[in-house]
Design an enzyme around this catalytic site. Sequence first.
Site: not given
Length: 261
Positions: A69, A112, A135
Amino acid sequence: MPNQTSYKNIIVQQEGKAGLVQINRPDALNALNSETMSELIAALQIFDAADDVGCMVITGSQKAFSAGADIKHMANASAVDMMNMEFVEYWDRLKTIRKPVIAAVSGWCLGGGCELALACDMIVASESAKFGQPEINIGVIPGAGGTQRLTHAVGKAVAMEVALNDRRLTAQEALNYGLANRVAPVESYLDEAIQLANQISERAPVAVQLGKEVINQAFEVSLTEGLHLERRLFAMLFSTEDQKEGMAALIEKRPAEWKGR
């Protein structure tokens, strides 16, 4: 077919009865932002409603399916901002697509991007594919299904290492753990995914859609509830023209001609 001229971040085309959606942000390694995800879901919805499309493929480039993302718009967000942000909901919207969706993955498939592949129904990986949820390196955890869908796919122990210690899974590991359906050379992985999509598109359409529904429910309900749903949908298919045609074709030793009703 979706009008590709109306999209900024994806390329859309039809290959036989397969709808192909390609993420096209090469300068950002196909990082996913709200605009890209909105376009992707819109294209899938149009293919989902098209009578001449039976299955869809999402892909990126040979270098990157998606590196994750785009975090620029998240960096200074508050907890309330993130709770109210529509962005992560796009991943769940893949559940509303009735026809099967295949992720054709090559190169980086992280964050993502990995969650997008996990939200699809099947994965065809190139030999260069690398799956991961990094992440933890930016002080958070996966927020679009990574902890849940990955654990269902590869088990608790491996998912823990991927999410907590940034372990990257190779294409072969993804295949061995059941995350990917198959691994193909970089030069042919997309062709193989499109071929698989076209093969599925030649099957009885209503049965394909109900089969997808009940398999996905296996992760949501108990075994008893899942078996009950399976039996109801199995019986319901006997009200379709395709069931009568399929069984007649088998008895008469001829190819079936599906009507999708």
